[in-house]
Design an enzyme around this catalytic site. Sequence first.
Site, short mmCIF file in Angstrom:
data_model
loop_
_atom_site.label_atom_id
_atom_site.label_comp_id
_atom_site.label_asym_id
_atom_site.label_seq_id
_atom_site.Cartn_x
_atom_site.Cartn_y
_atom_site.Cartn_z
CD GLU A 143 -2.68 0.94 2.71
OE1 GLU A 143 -2.21 0.23 3.63
OE2 GLU A 143 -3.75 1.56 2.82
CE LYS A 182 -7.42 0.87 3.77
NZ LYS A 182 -6.07 1.22 4.35
CB CYS A 222 -4.24 -2.17 4.53
SG CYS A 222 -3.24 -2.42 6.04
#
Lengths: 267, 267
Positions: B38, B109, B141
């Site tokens: 990321e 995200k 994540c």
Amino acid sequence: MRAGFYQSDVKPGDKAFNLARVARAFGGASFDLVVLAELFATGYVFASKADAAAIAEKVPDGATTAALVDLARAKRAFIVGSLVEADGEHLFNTAVVVGPHGFIGRHRKIHLPDVERRIFDPGDDVGLFDLDGVRIGVVVCFESWFPEQCRGLALAGADILCHPANFGGTMTPDVIRTRAIENMVFTITANRIGSERMGDSVAEFRGESRIVDPEGTILLQAEGAETLGLVEIDPSRARRKSSAVCSDLLAEIDRAGGSRGAKPLRE
Amino acid sequence: MRAGFYQSDVKPGDKAFNLARVARAFGGASFDLVVLAELFATGYVFASKADAAAIAEKVPDGATTAALVDLARAKRAFIVGSLVEADGEHLFNTAVVVGPHGFIGRHRKIHLPDVERRIFDPGDDVGLFDLDGVRIGVVVCFESWFPEQCRGLALAGADILCHPANFGGTMTPDVIRTRAIENMVFTITANRIGSERMGDSVAEFRGESRIVDPEGTILLQAEGAETLGLVEIDPSRARRKSSAVCSDLLAEIDRAGGSRGAKPLRE
């Protein structure tokens, strides 16, 4: 509250022996809640449905439930047990919840591994129980692999997922810790040890019972020996749904569609 | 296919340096798919939204996406990268998917930890991409902590969950392995190493990138050093949804309500 698991071997088919072992292990210990392993009084392997039916019991009117109620009364504690339940022609892999005032309820295992499908029908109850203000959700072994079931229990207010188990692989400990993390609940896994002959092979059970807190910390981890594992926990921690990473887990679950439009219990 | 992750440290704010490090690491290696960490080209910590905006890029018309496309063309491979995306006044923590024929798509995200909410808006796309017949789902994540998102990707047909990450705790490796197990998909986690100053504290990143197969086996596990981790995998294994424990996972997911009445992709 003081809560935990009893991890032990099982003598297949000998309920009296296995129940006496539980009573002896409890001995002078003091606790509020103990989870026993899946099918702790009978063993896990049945050659046929008829073999399982031969040791099955009605719930709550069976010998194992009665013995657990006696134990719960003597210890002034709650116990999550597990047995083969008979209901007419149907057998269920059933967890029973008992306490100082008697039988509280049952949960019939919903997700059955192939080896159990020959024996049991799947259940369809929710498995949420109120223990004088502490709410537990019961998930039996392989049920823990289904995040929907654990999410549903957490959103309905479960503080602790109680997890009677009979696993031999390395996966279930990681899976149950994930349930604690993603739902911010406590989990208590009681797995058995020892082995049972299963046709031409041998089913080995792994132990590794564990207690995990709502932030994923493993509070207690058994290895492969007989263990009465107890820790002091504060179940109200499971109601905060807030951590340093995410201050409002319920809002994120809602964003994920996890609550499916239902109002999760906020306290 | 040969697939894996590139785990490295990041020099905050120095995109050219970080992109050159990726190119050098790829060197003479041969692979079909690599996942980067990321925000691998910029670092993770921003003092303010303005600081993040200063290094943000449009997608696909930005320098980082262009550099990744060049790399993908040179390596004849697919790459999952990650960057700060600017769209008008809004910033997103965005994964980009590129391949030998150019830009394929992006995933913004959805689930943002508190520290990111000051900077980014949440996305709302699904994050499923077809790479010449191999389907990947992208989860960035903390998104991995939401079983609904991974379940949705798996039921829509994802063979591999690609997981660019920046985590410092011990939890995410267990969580992502659980996603592999419960969905019977491959997972590829690329976490960064090193640290960044974050106000008065220091954010430490853990490495421990890993590749897990649909039966939960950890095929490759990095430790804390720079690592280009590659393994040979057969993505079609993720389409069987059948194991020794459970011969029909899709039927059980349906029983759990996981498919919410939608028809999962059966092949």
